[in-house]
Motif scaffolding. Structure first.
Motif, PDB file in Angstrom:
ATOM      1  N   ARG A  88       1.107   5.273   1.410  1.00 45.04           N
ATOM      2  CA  ARG A  88       0.881   5.112  -0.036  1.00 45.04           C
ATOM      3  C   ARG A  88       1.701   3.963  -0.598  1.00 45.04           C
ATOM      4  O   ARG A  88       1.235   3.220  -1.450  1.00 45.04           O
ATOM      5  CB  ARG A  88       1.228   6.393  -0.773  1.00 45.04           C
ATOM      6  CG  ARG A  88       0.236   7.489  -0.567  1.00 45.04           C
ATOM      7  CD  ARG A  88       0.538   8.662  -1.450  1.00 45.04           C
ATOM      8  NE  ARG A  88      -0.318   9.774  -1.074  1.00 45.04           N
ATOM      9  CZ  ARG A  88      -0.034  11.016  -1.304  1.00 45.04           C
ATOM     10  NH1 ARG A  88       1.090  11.347  -1.922  1.00 45.04           N
ATOM     11  NH2 ARG A  88      -0.863  11.967  -0.934  1.00 45.04           N
ATOM     12  N   ASP A  89       2.941   3.833  -0.146  1.00 42.34           N
ATOM     13  CA  ASP A  89       3.794   2.754  -0.646  1.00 42.34           C
ATOM     14  C   ASP A  89       3.280   1.382  -0.225  1.00 42.34           C
ATOM     15  O   ASP A  89       3.465   0.393  -0.940  1.00 42.34           O
ATOM     16  CB  ASP A  89       5.228   2.927  -0.139  1.00 42.34           C
ATOM     17  CG  ASP A  89       5.860   4.207  -0.655  1.00 42.34           C
ATOM     18  OD1 ASP A  89       5.441   4.688  -1.720  1.00 42.34           O
ATOM     19  OD2 ASP A  89       6.761   4.727   0.042  1.00 42.34           O
TER      20      ASP A  89
ATOM     21  N   HIS B 111      -0.599  -0.784  -1.835  1.00 43.76           N
ATOM     22  CA  HIS B 111      -0.802  -1.794  -2.882  1.00 43.76           C
ATOM     23  C   HIS B 111      -0.721  -3.211  -2.323  1.00 43.76           C
ATOM     24  O   HIS B 111      -1.181  -4.153  -2.966  1.00 43.76           O
ATOM     25  CB  HIS B 111       0.203  -1.589  -4.019  1.00 43.76           C
ATOM     26  CG  HIS B 111       1.603  -1.959  -3.663  1.00 43.76           C
ATOM     27  ND1 HIS B 111       2.419  -1.124  -2.962  1.00 43.76           N
ATOM     28  CD2 HIS B 111       2.311  -3.096  -3.903  1.00 43.76           C
ATOM     29  CE1 HIS B 111       3.593  -1.718  -2.781  1.00 43.76           C
ATOM     30  NE2 HIS B 111       3.551  -2.911  -3.342  1.00 43.76           N
TER      31      HIS B 111
ATOM     32  N   SER C  27      -2.102  -5.992   0.209  1.00 42.31           N
ATOM     33  CA  SER C  27      -3.369  -6.133   0.922  1.00 42.31           C
ATOM     34  C   SER C  27      -3.357  -7.380   1.800  1.00 42.31           C
ATOM     35  O   SER C  27      -2.700  -8.380   1.502  1.00 42.31           O
ATOM     36  CB  SER C  27      -4.539  -6.199  -0.050  1.00 42.31           C
ATOM     37  OG  SER C  27      -4.442  -7.359  -0.838  1.00 42.31           O
TER      38      SER C  27
ATOM     39  N   PRO D 134      -5.861  -2.732   2.686  1.00 39.92           N
ATOM     40  CA  PRO D 134      -4.461  -2.344   2.459  1.00 39.92           C
ATOM     41  C   PRO D 134      -3.611  -2.537   3.726  1.00 39.92           C
ATOM     42  O   PRO D 134      -4.097  -2.366   4.839  1.00 39.92           O
ATOM     43  CB  PRO D 134      -4.532  -0.879   2.065  1.00 39.92           C
ATOM     44  CG  PRO D 134      -5.908  -0.424   2.314  1.00 39.92           C
ATOM     45  CD  PRO D 134      -6.774  -1.620   2.534  1.00 39.92           C
TER      46      PRO D 134
END
Length: 108
Positions: free
Chosen positions: A57-58, A61, A63, A68
């Motif tokens: 998740r970290d 953001h 890419s 990702p």
């Protein structure tokens, strides 16, 4: 003229108990080193597997080419580390096995 006949005498036969003790010591050392190697590589494998998922998740953001970064770490990065773990295991165990064979040769 004195001659030393002790040089022509055969050497004392090796003590079987001493040989057995050397073999047991060589096996114990080999097993200890192999277990330590496996423990370190399994810890690396666990850290790679855990960190890829835990930090997904970290890293989502960020890419790379529209995908990702967590995808690349999971898809390629972890796989490359797994291959490196296999290669490191094979290389190091070859060295440990050669050392073990040398120690057995010395014990015989």
């Amino acid at each position: 003229m004195s001659t030393d006949h002790s040089a022509h005498l055969p050497a004392d036969p090796p003590d079987p108990d001493l040989q057995r003790a050397r073999i047991v010591a060589a096996r114990a050392l080999h097993w200890e080193r192999a277990r330590r190697l496996v423990a370190w590589l399994l810890a690396l494998w666990l850290a790679t597997s855990f960190c890829t998922v835990f930090f997904a998740r970290d890293l989502a953001h960020l890419s790379v080419f529209g995908w990702p970064l967590s995808f690349y770490l999971a898809a390629q990065g972890a796989s490359l580390i797994y291959l490196a773990i296999i290669g490191a295991y094979a290389w190091r165990m070859r060295m440990l096995d050669r050392d073990f064979a040398r120690r057995l040769g010395e014990a015989a």
